[in-house]
Design a protein around this motif. Structure first.
Motif, PDB file in Angstrom:
ATOM      1  N   GLY A   1       6.355   3.630  -2.542  1.00 18.98           N
ATOM      2  CA  GLY A   1       7.573   4.446  -2.427  1.00 18.98           C
ATOM      3  C   GLY A   1       8.522   4.153  -3.576  1.00 18.98           C
TER       4      GLY A   1
ATOM      5  N   HIS B   1      10.388  -2.458  -0.629  1.00 14.47           N
ATOM      6  CA  HIS B   1       9.694  -3.642  -0.112  1.00 14.47           C
ATOM      7  C   HIS B   1       9.094  -4.455  -1.260  1.00 14.47           C
ATOM      8  CE1 HIS B   1       9.782  -1.505   3.846  1.00 14.47           C
ATOM      9  NE2 HIS B   1       9.985  -2.742   4.248  1.00 14.47           N
TER      10      HIS B   1
ATOM     11  N   GLY C   1       0.808  -1.229   0.000  1.00 15.46           N
ATOM     12  CA  GLY C   1       0.000   0.000   0.000  1.00 15.46           C
ATOM     13  C   GLY C   1       0.832   1.265   0.000  1.00 15.46           C
ATOM     14  N   THR C   2       2.144   1.123   0.227  1.00 17.18           N
ATOM     15  CA  THR C   2       3.047   2.275   0.291  1.00 17.18           C
ATOM     16  C   THR C   2       4.276   1.959  -0.558  1.00 17.18           C
ATOM     17  OG1 THR C   2       3.862   1.291   2.359  1.00 17.18           O
ATOM     18  CG2 THR C   2       2.331   3.125   2.572  1.00 17.18           C
TER      19      THR C   2
ATOM     20  N   GLY D   1       3.994   6.678   6.592  1.00 20.90           N
ATOM     21  CA  GLY D   1       4.730   7.929   6.663  1.00 20.90           C
ATOM     22  C   GLY D   1       5.290   8.371   5.336  1.00 20.90           C
ATOM     23  N   VAL D   2       6.306   9.218   5.422  1.00 27.41           N
ATOM     24  CA  VAL D   2       6.900   9.774   4.209  1.00 27.41           C
ATOM     25  C   VAL D   2       8.196   9.046   3.866  1.00 27.41           C
ATOM     26  CG1 VAL D   2       5.978  12.117   4.112  1.00 27.41           C
ATOM     27  CG2 VAL D   2       7.791  11.610   5.717  1.00 27.41           C
TER      28      VAL D   2
ATOM     29  N   ILE E   1       0.556   0.438  -4.389  1.00 29.62           N
ATOM     30  CA  ILE E   1      -0.229   1.683  -4.353  1.00 29.62           C
ATOM     31  C   ILE E   1       0.643   2.817  -3.823  1.00 29.62           C
ATOM     32  CG2 ILE E   1      -2.243   2.832  -3.318  1.00 29.62           C
ATOM     33  CD1 ILE E   1      -3.501   0.076  -2.875  1.00 29.62           C
TER      34      ILE E   1
ATOM     35  N   MET F   1       1.228  14.717   0.442  1.00 26.54           N
ATOM     36  CA  MET F   1       1.880  13.531  -0.134  1.00 26.54           C
ATOM     37  C   MET F   1       1.399  13.287  -1.553  1.00 26.54           C
ATOM     38  SD  MET F   1       2.100  10.519   2.582  1.00 26.54           S
ATOM     39  CE  MET F   1       2.276  10.855   4.294  1.00 26.54           C
TER      40      MET F   1
ATOM     41  N   MET G   1      -6.926   7.813   7.233  1.00 25.36           N
ATOM     42  CA  MET G   1      -6.637   6.916   6.112  1.00 25.36           C
ATOM     43  C   MET G   1      -6.121   5.574   6.615  1.00 25.36           C
ATOM     44  SD  MET G   1      -7.737   8.216   3.500  1.00 25.36           S
ATOM     45  CE  MET G   1      -8.620   9.755   3.458  1.00 25.36           C
TER      46      MET G   1
ATOM     47  N   GLY H   1      -3.083   6.345  -5.997  1.00 27.99           N
ATOM     48  CA  GLY H   1      -4.216   6.662  -5.130  1.00 27.99           C
ATOM     49  C   GLY H   1      -3.867   6.494  -3.673  1.00 27.99           C
ATOM     50  N   ASN H   2      -4.881   6.710  -2.847  1.00 26.49           N
ATOM     51  CA  ASN H   2      -4.697   6.648  -1.401  1.00 26.49           C
ATOM     52  C   ASN H   2      -5.093   5.258  -0.897  1.00 26.49           C
ATOM     53  OD1 ASN H   2      -5.159   6.994   1.470  1.00 26.49           O
ATOM     54  ND2 ASN H   2      -4.978   9.175   1.019  1.00 26.49           N
ATOM     55  N   PHE H   3      -4.241   4.658  -0.074  1.00 27.93           N
ATOM     56  CA  PHE H   3      -4.557   3.303   0.396  1.00 27.93           C
ATOM     57  C   PHE H   3      -5.830   3.261   1.240  1.00 27.93           C
ATOM     58  CE2 PHE H   3      -0.933   4.300   3.531  1.00 27.93           C
ATOM     59  CZ  PHE H   3      -1.771   4.634   4.595  1.00 27.93           C
TER      60      PHE H   3
HETATM   61  C1  LIG Z   1       7.900   5.140   4.008  1.00 31.15           C
HETATM   62  S1  LIG Z   1       7.535   5.345   2.333  1.00 31.15           S
HETATM   63  C2  LIG Z   1       7.489   3.695   1.720  1.00 31.15           C
HETATM   64  C3  LIG Z   1       8.782   3.234   1.190  1.00 31.15           C
HETATM   65  C4  LIG Z   1       8.748   1.883   0.537  1.00 31.15           C
HETATM   66  N1  LIG Z   1       8.341   0.847   1.455  1.00 31.15           N
HETATM   67  C5  LIG Z   1      10.103   1.556  -0.051  1.00 31.15           C
HETATM   68  O1  LIG Z   1      10.690   0.555   0.341  1.00 31.15           O
HETATM   69  O2  LIG Z   1      10.579   2.299  -0.902  1.00 31.15           O
HETATM   70  C6  LIG Z   1       5.831   5.707   2.350  1.00 31.15           C
HETATM   71  C7  LIG Z   1       5.235   5.901   0.977  1.00 31.15           C
HETATM   72  O3  LIG Z   1       3.845   5.708   1.126  1.00 31.15           O
HETATM   73  C8  LIG Z   1       3.152   6.744   0.487  1.00 31.15           C
HETATM   74  N2  LIG Z   1       1.923   6.935   1.265  1.00 31.15           N
HETATM   75  C9  LIG Z   1       1.821   7.352   2.546  1.00 31.15           C
HETATM   76  N3  LIG Z   1       0.532   7.390   2.916  1.00 31.15           N
HETATM   77  C10 LIG Z   1      -0.181   6.976   1.845  1.00 31.15           C
HETATM   78  C11 LIG Z   1      -1.569   6.795   1.603  1.00 31.15           C
HETATM   79  N4  LIG Z   1      -2.498   7.078   2.533  1.00 31.15           N
HETATM   80  N5  LIG Z   1      -1.956   6.316   0.396  1.00 31.15           N
HETATM   81  C12 LIG Z   1      -1.035   6.045  -0.574  1.00 31.15           C
HETATM   82  N6  LIG Z   1       0.286   6.222  -0.409  1.00 31.15           N
HETATM   83  C13 LIG Z   1       0.714   6.673   0.784  1.00 31.15           C
HETATM   84  C14 LIG Z   1       4.066   7.935   0.489  1.00 31.15           C
HETATM   85  O4  LIG Z   1       3.764   8.768  -0.607  1.00 31.15           O
HETATM   86  C15 LIG Z   1       5.438   7.268   0.384  1.00 31.15           C
HETATM   87  O5  LIG Z   1       5.851   7.157  -0.952  1.00 31.15           O
END
Ligand SMILES: C[S@@+](CC[C@H](N)C(=O)[O-])C[C@H]1O[C@@H](n2cnc3c(N)ncnc32)[C@H](O)[C@@H]1O
Length: 318
Positions: A33, A37, A30-31, A104-105, A54, A129, A215, A79-81
């Motif tokens: 980045g 991962h 869901g994140t 988080g970010v 996502i 974000m 969220m 989109g947003n998870f």
């Molecule tokens: C900590 S980073 C993740 C890094 C990723 N696990 C990696 O290994 O590269 C968090 C990511 O999740 C996204 N994010 C945070 N909250 C979100 C949400 N509610 N919906 C979708 N994306 C989200 C941010 O834009 C960011 O890119």
């Protein structure tokens, strides 16, 4: 910008260990980045396995799309998870083997001054974000009334000097940059507490701008519905407000942490926690990645009806 410099994934092996139980399964990151991962998830899936990645940030989707070019087991979704049930194809609902949220970010978002997430760099008070959002940190800082600001800093930042800081901000308005906000906060708290207060104030604003806790709640509820039986939910959090929501939801099926019992005294909950104790990063990991210091990983499994309500440690296959 490449995925190598974008973000260093946290608790990578631990996340995979708890997440993947079926290499042929369907998973959601869901994140997404920079795809750290996701790359590791793909490495543990068979040719039949599928992954949805996502993210609401276009930079993340761009970098991950380059990284996974030619990889047809992953589909990237903008989109947003918190709306994952609408973002994912209907036919995966109730069939997911695992969902990962690394909240988080990303380092990239923090490192880019124009995103406004860092109090160490001067930039506009933005903190969104996703480009689709309207609310910015500048709007909150310049338009909220004293009590709203104070409560926001207290609730989302757990900042004790919330009142003094809110008053200083209102006095110094209009504030347009992170540097101006920093100066305003600096005028309200003693020098030796400044960095901690700034971290808390910036965290509070970021949470509000992105509705982060809301969220997360939505994602926990929707994700749990979308998991198949024995599907895994793995969440990595970076502050106590997020961690409390996960802990309560995984244990009790609600965010308040109130046990609901059936006629026989068993807790009624859709999930069973599989991490007996919260998982944190090793000293070695923290030494090479300071961001890992505050990371907490919790995992839960979706349980079948008629489950007996006991919780215990259960690893994955990886
Ligand atoms: C900590 S980073 C993740 C890094 C990723 N696990 C990696 O290994 O590269 C968090 C990511 O999740 C996204 N994010 C945070 N909250 C979100 C949400 N509610 N919906 C979708 N994306 C989200 C941010 O834009 C960011 O890119």
């Amino acid at each position: 910008m490449t995925h190598v410099t974008y973000h260093k994934p946290v608790l990578l092996n631990e996340a995979i260990r708890y997440l993947i139980t079926d290499p042929d399964g369907i998973y959601v990151d869901g994140t997404l980045g920079g795809g750290g991962h996701s790359a590791h998830i793909l490495a543990h899936l068979s040719e039949k396995g599928r992954l949805f990645g996502i993210d609401q940030d276009d930079d993340a989707l761009r970098v991950a799309s380059e990284r996974f070019a030619g990889e047809d087991r992953i589909a990237m979704v903008r989109g947003n998870f918190g709306y994952m049930n609408a973002l994912l194809p209907r036919d995966v609902a109730g069939r997911l083997s695992g969902i990962l949220l690394d909240l988080g970010v990303s380092s990239h978002q923090i490192d880019e001054p124009e995103r406004g997430f860092s109090f160490q760099k001067d930039g506009p008070l933005d903190m969104r974000m996703g480009a689709l959002q309207e609310l910015t940190a500048a709007a909150i800082v310049n338009e909220y009334e004293y009590e709203e600001l104070r409560n926001l800093f207290f609730e989302f930042g757990e900042e004790r000097e919330s009142g003094r800081i809110a008053r200083a901000i209102i006095r110094d308005r209009p504030l347009q940059t992170t540097g101006q906000l920093r100066d305003s906060v600096a005028s309200a708290v003693p020098e030796r507490f400044l960095n901690k207060s700034l971290a808390r104030i910036f965290q509070a604003l970021r949470i509000a701008v992105n509705s982060e806790l809301n969220m997360l709640k939505r994602a926990l509820e929707q994700g749990t519905e979308m998991l198949g039986e024995d599907g895994r939910f793995v969440v990595i959090t970076y502050h106590s407000l997020e961690d409390r929501l996960c802990k309560n939801y995984f244990r009790y099926g609600n965010f308040e942490g109130i046990p609901k019992k059936d006629f026989y005294g068993n807790t009624i909950t859709p999930l069973q926690t599989v991490t007996r104790k919260v998982v944190t990063a090793s000293d070695n990991e923290v030494a090479v990645n300071p961001r890992a210091r505050s990371a907490k990983l919790r995992a839960a499994v979706k349980i079948s009806q008629g489950w007996n309500g006991k919780s215990g440690e259960k690893g994955g296959v990886a």
